[in-house]
Design an enzyme around this catalytic site. Structure first.
Site: not given
Ligand code: GLN
Length: 203
Positions: A88, A183, A185
């Protein structure tokens, strides 16, 4: 003395303990041993045989990693071939190039993967959702948990695409570096963590 592998989880913010837990359980399932360390300061990354960059908020993560001198250390170990997993916000950090939003906030991405990211690729309507994903390296679907997830809009020739959703790439690998928009995890499915452990132990 037995040499114990060391896996570092960047612990500045985000889903840190979930990754630590998933790695520990995946190690047991693989019959392997390693020390899992949470990284908040400079000096530990260079000793690690694998690094995990969790989700969180990428602007804050970028700023703090640079300020602590950890960003430079991650770039160096990645260049040496140490496996790095980014999930992410972690995926955003791995990218060489970001969208206008990344440009606007002057995020200093690590730039260790030849990908271009769209930071909030799935938009407001699909802020957080779960969906079954077809993943190239797995023989059955994986439950993808997406939380304000980024997407990869472009990647270079050295990048292998492992999964798509809509017209976005959501899992990809470039040699030792593995990027996920979702994710793993936050599920009980340890197959992706096991895949990452295999990269570390076969390194
Ligand atoms: N959209 C978030 C960002 O730009 C990331 C979201 C996440 O890690 N769950 O930092």
């Amino acid at each position: 003395m037995v040499f114990l592998m060391k896996i570092g989880v960047i612990a500045i913010q985000g889903a840190v303990s979930e990754h630590v837990d998933a790695l520990k359980r995946a190690l047991v399932q693989r019959g392997r041993a390693a020390e899992i360390v949470k990284i908040k300061h400079k000096g530990i990354v260079p000793e690690c045989n694998g690094i995990v960059i969790p989700g969180g908020e990428s602007t804050t993560l970028c700023r703090l990693l640079a300020r602590e001198g950890i960003a430079e250390e991650i770039k160096n170990v990645a260049a040496r071939g140490v496996p790095v997993l980014g999930t992410c916000a972690g995926l955003i950090l791995l990218a060489k190039e970001g969208d206008e939003q990344v440009e606007k906030t002057s995020q200093k991405l690590l730039g260790i993967m030849d990908i271009k990211v769209n930071r909030n690729a799935f938009g407001r309507q699909r802020d957080s959702f779960e969906t079954e994903l077809k993943v190239e390296i797995l023989d059955s679907p994986f439950k993808g948990v997406f939380i304000r997830a980024p997407g990869i809009v472009n990647c270079g020739p050295g990048v292998s695409v492992f999964s798509h959703l809509d017209d976005l790439i959501i899992m990809a690998e470039q040699r030792n570096v593995l990027a996920l928009a979702f994710h793993p995890e936050l599920t009980d499915d340890l197959r992706i963590h096991q895949y990452f452990l295999d990269k570390i132990f076969n390194c």
